[in-house]
Design an enzyme around this catalytic site. Sequence first.
Site, PDB file in Angstrom:
ATOM      1  CE  LYS A   1      -3.854   2.406   0.390  1.00  0.00           C
ATOM      2  NZ  LYS A   1      -3.549   3.650   1.046  1.00  0.00           N
TER       3      LYS A   1
ATOM      4  CD  GLU B   1      -3.201   7.940  -4.026  1.00  0.00           C
ATOM      5  OE1 GLU B   1      -3.089   8.742  -3.069  1.00  0.00           O
ATOM      6  OE2 GLU B   1      -3.816   6.864  -3.933  1.00  0.00           O
TER       7      GLU B   1
END
Length: 303
Positions: A175, A182
Amino acid sequence: MPTQKRVHTVHIGLIGLGKMGFNMRQRMRNGGIQVTGFDRNPEVTDVATVDELISALPSPRIVWVMVPAGDITDAVITELGEKLSTGDMVIDGGNSRFTEDQKHAEFLASKGIRFADCGVSGGVWGLQNGYGLMAGGSAEDIELAMPVFDALRPEGERADSFVHVGRVGAGHYAKMVHNGIEYGLMQAYAEGYELLAAKDIIDDLPGTFRAWQKGTVVRSWLLDLMVKALDEDPGLASIDDYVEDSGEGRWTVEEAIANAVPAPAITAALFARFASREESSPAMKMVSALRHQFGGHATRPSS
């Protein structure tokens, strides 16, 4: 192993009913999971105390922790370690640093309690669309919690939205890298926005991005959210260009350095957020707008 969703009679506890946890509780309930939630906010909690939550759960208990990383997560896991029973399980679904997972797992193991970590992506849209999930832990522990993962993820093939990445810590590590990527993606879209906005021959800036949504190689959900942000505020006049960083971008860069892995795009995107705090930037207004669109992160009003 089946990959399609199944209806299960499972009852879990969920601690933390903020922006993510509140919607995750509803998503699980919609998927047939019975959820007892606890939060300090009396307007959203199902029970008044953690003790009541634990008493409500059948054995072996599964308690999902969805609170801010750091001291708050430490405190919750310490409390659960003193109150849960042998064979129970704790899942940390927040944005903890992967190095904390080993510490939490060792502490809970000393009490006979299982532990898994799970990176969760989907932001405020997860209730409607489902969440991308990255889990770390033993195969046995992940299998125990699989009905919960299946309720949270989107419809369709499990492998398209869920992965058992590896042992404890692997889920949060994945993550972390996801969030680093991102950063880079948002920065690229935002810089493109600023370039188009700066050129006087561009008459339809929002329409340009809208036309990229189908058929182009840069189409994505982030691009869709960019169009939505421009529909709501065409010049982003209401948004300041100050952009926070969650910590995971920094951790990603630190890991790149530690492992001698070149990560120029992610690193530059992180530094751009620092720059946003020093000067006016249309690009950083867009990054701020995108963070608000997908994650509900607060924006600063334009001064």
